[in-house]
Motif scaffolding. Structure first.
Motif, PDB file in Angstrom:
ATOM      1  N   ARG A 252       0.838  -1.215  -0.040  1.00 43.14           N
ATOM      2  CA  ARG A 252      -0.014   0.195  -0.221  1.00 43.14           C
ATOM      3  C   ARG A 252       0.812   1.319  -0.057  1.00 43.14           C
ATOM      4  NH1 ARG A 252      -4.544  -0.434   4.194  1.00 43.14           N
ATOM      5  NH2 ARG A 252      -5.217   1.347   3.147  1.00 43.14           N
ATOM      6  N   ILE A 253       1.910   1.214   0.778  1.00 45.86           N
ATOM      7  CA  ILE A 253       3.066   2.339   0.762  1.00 45.86           C
ATOM      8  C   ILE A 253       3.474   2.609  -0.655  1.00 45.86           C
ATOM      9  CG2 ILE A 253       5.290   3.282   1.547  1.00 45.86           C
ATOM     10  CD1 ILE A 253       4.436   1.973   4.224  1.00 45.86           C
ATOM     11  N   ASN A 254       3.926   1.454  -1.300  1.00 47.30           N
ATOM     12  CA  ASN A 254       4.602   1.496  -2.667  1.00 47.30           C
ATOM     13  C   ASN A 254       3.362   2.115  -3.670  1.00 47.30           C
ATOM     14  OD1 ASN A 254       7.035   0.632  -1.791  1.00 47.30           O
ATOM     15  ND2 ASN A 254       6.595  -1.388  -2.037  1.00 47.30           N
ATOM     16  N   VAL A 255       2.013   1.841  -3.662  1.00 50.90           N
ATOM     17  CA  VAL A 255       1.194   2.048  -4.430  1.00 50.90           C
ATOM     18  C   VAL A 255       0.822   3.675  -4.327  1.00 50.90           C
ATOM     19  CG1 VAL A 255      -1.445   2.033  -5.185  1.00 50.90           C
ATOM     20  CG2 VAL A 255       0.212  -0.011  -4.920  1.00 50.90           C
ATOM     21  N   LEU A 256       0.910   3.983  -2.792  1.00 50.82           N
ATOM     22  CA  LEU A 256       0.637   5.540  -2.563  1.00 50.82           C
ATOM     23  C   LEU A 256       1.847   6.075  -3.256  1.00 50.82           C
ATOM     24  CD1 LEU A 256      -0.804   7.802  -0.672  1.00 50.82           C
ATOM     25  CD2 LEU A 256       0.976   7.031   0.972  1.00 50.82           C
ATOM     26  N   MET A 257       2.984   5.946  -2.970  1.00 53.88           N
ATOM     27  CA  MET A 257       4.225   6.705  -3.422  1.00 53.88           C
ATOM     28  C   MET A 257       4.070   6.647  -5.076  1.00 53.88           C
ATOM     29  SD  MET A 257       5.538   8.041  -0.813  1.00 53.88           S
ATOM     30  CE  MET A 257       5.570   7.675   0.807  1.00 53.88           C
ATOM     31  N   ARG A 258       3.875   5.601  -5.822  1.00 58.19           N
ATOM     32  CA  ARG A 258       4.191   5.467  -7.174  1.00 58.19           C
ATOM     33  C   ARG A 258       2.904   6.238  -7.786  1.00 58.19           C
ATOM     34  NH1 ARG A 258       2.522   0.130  -8.454  1.00 58.19           N
ATOM     35  NH2 ARG A 258       0.517   0.820  -8.820  1.00 58.19           N
ATOM     36  N   ASP A 259       1.754   5.926  -7.378  1.00 58.32           N
ATOM     37  CA  ASP A 259       0.505   6.602  -8.136  1.00 58.32           C
ATOM     38  C   ASP A 259       0.009   7.794  -7.577  1.00 58.32           C
ATOM     39  OD1 ASP A 259       0.370   4.102  -9.559  1.00 58.32           O
ATOM     40  OD2 ASP A 259      -1.255   3.166  -8.356  1.00 58.32           O
ATOM     41  N   LEU A 260      -0.101   7.987  -6.302  1.00 56.71           N
ATOM     42  CA  LEU A 260      -0.379   9.371  -5.859  1.00 56.71           C
ATOM     43  C   LEU A 260       0.441  10.494  -5.652  1.00 56.71           C
ATOM     44  CD1 LEU A 260      -3.286  10.539  -4.747  1.00 56.71           C
ATOM     45  CD2 LEU A 260      -2.560   9.928  -2.391  1.00 56.71           C
ATOM     46  N   ILE A 261       1.516  10.084  -5.371  1.00 60.52           N
ATOM     47  CA  ILE A 261       2.766  11.390  -5.122  1.00 60.52           C
ATOM     48  C   ILE A 261       3.497  11.370  -6.473  1.00 60.52           C
ATOM     49  CG2 ILE A 261       4.601  11.937  -3.701  1.00 60.52           C
ATOM     50  CD1 ILE A 261       1.698  11.694  -2.435  1.00 60.52           C
ATOM     51  N   ARG A 262       4.182  10.319  -6.912  1.00 61.05           N
ATOM     52  CA  ARG A 262       5.164  10.386  -7.986  1.00 61.05           C
ATOM     53  C   ARG A 262       4.710  10.634  -9.470  1.00 61.05           C
ATOM     54  NH1 ARG A 262      10.342   8.641  -6.436  1.00 61.05           N
ATOM     55  NH2 ARG A 262      11.137  10.487  -7.667  1.00 61.05           N
ATOM     56  N   ASN A 263       3.557  10.178  -9.588  1.00 62.92           N
ATOM     57  CA  ASN A 263       2.881  10.049 -10.860  1.00 62.92           C
ATOM     58  C   ASN A 263       1.844  11.079 -11.166  1.00 62.92           C
ATOM     59  OD1 ASN A 263       4.671   8.245 -11.893  1.00 62.92           O
ATOM     60  ND2 ASN A 263       3.145   6.542 -11.620  1.00 62.92           N
ATOM     61  N   SER A 264       1.311  11.908  -9.744  1.00 61.29           N
ATOM     62  CA  SER A 264       0.440  12.744  -9.908  1.00 61.29           C
ATOM     63  C   SER A 264       0.725  14.228  -9.638  1.00 61.29           C
ATOM     64  CB  SER A 264      -0.837  12.359  -9.233  1.00 61.29           C
ATOM     65  OG  SER A 264      -1.682  13.366  -8.700  1.00 61.29           O
ATOM     66  N   ASN A 265       0.368  15.139 -10.336  1.00 60.65           N
ATOM     67  CA  ASN A 265       0.886  16.573  -9.806  1.00 60.65           C
ATOM     68  C   ASN A 265      -0.333  17.128  -9.008  1.00 60.65           C
ATOM     69  OD1 ASN A 265       3.151  16.635 -11.215  1.00 60.65           O
ATOM     70  ND2 ASN A 265       2.262  17.032 -13.175  1.00 60.65           N
TER      71      ASN A 265
ATOM     72  N   VAL B 102       6.894  16.431  -7.208  1.00 63.02           N
ATOM     73  CA  VAL B 102       7.681  15.970  -6.195  1.00 63.02           C
ATOM     74  C   VAL B 102       8.973  15.878  -6.385  1.00 63.02           C
ATOM     75  CG1 VAL B 102       8.029  14.027  -4.429  1.00 63.02           C
ATOM     76  CG2 VAL B 102       5.603  14.888  -5.019  1.00 63.02           C
ATOM     77  N   GLN B 103       9.983  16.584  -5.852  1.00 64.20           N
ATOM     78  CA  GLN B 103      11.491  16.483  -6.483  1.00 64.20           C
ATOM     79  C   GLN B 103      12.082  15.210  -5.513  1.00 64.20           C
ATOM     80  OE1 GLN B 103      12.632  20.393  -5.519  1.00 64.20           O
ATOM     81  NE2 GLN B 103      12.809  20.968  -7.637  1.00 64.20           N
ATOM     82  N   GLU B 104      11.806  15.082  -4.172  1.00 60.36           N
ATOM     83  CA  GLU B 104      12.374  14.269  -3.372  1.00 60.36           C
ATOM     84  C   GLU B 104      11.290  14.039  -2.120  1.00 60.36           C
ATOM     85  OE1 GLU B 104      15.448  12.746  -3.399  1.00 60.36           O
ATOM     86  OE2 GLU B 104      16.108  13.937  -5.082  1.00 60.36           O
ATOM     87  N   PHE B 105      11.417  12.787  -1.634  1.00 62.87           N
ATOM     88  CA  PHE B 105      10.522  12.371  -0.556  1.00 62.87           C
ATOM     89  C   PHE B 105      11.146  11.530   0.707  1.00 62.87           C
ATOM     90  CE2 PHE B 105       9.889   9.125  -3.361  1.00 62.87           C
ATOM     91  CZ  PHE B 105       9.785   8.018  -2.785  1.00 62.87           C
TER      92      PHE B 105
END
Length: 86
Positions: A36-49, A54-57
């Motif tokens: 769930r963390i990986n999906v959150l980071m991939r879909d919601l944070i990294r691939n969404s504006n 997001v430069q770094e997290f």
């Protein structure tokens, strides 16, 4: 869902029964949490504006005394307003 080889409807279980399933399968529970963390980071944070680019997290996983995992996270957003100036 199967529990010990017996079909079970997860929605029919009460809170104590659900907690017992999680307690008896800690590896599966943690793997699902990390998924769930990986999906959150991939879909919601990294691939969404939605919050900006997001430069770094950074995130850290912690476990409460009863064993429930949660994360604390920090995101660096490109062109974000500067506190006290904008």
């Amino acid at each position: 869902m199967n529990l010990q080889g017996t079909p079970v409807n997860f929605h029919d279980l009460d809170w104590a029964q659900k907690c017992e399933i999680i307690r008896s399968n800690p590896v599966i529970a943690v793997r699902m949490f990390y998924h769930r963390i990986n999906v959150l980071m991939r879909d919601l944070i990294r691939n969404s504006n939605d919050i900006g680019q997001v430069q770094e997290f950074f995130y850290r996983v912690e476990f409460q005394q009863r064993g429930a995992p949660h994360i604390h996270c920090l995101f660096w957003i490109a062109n974000a307003p500067v506190y006290g100036e904008s």
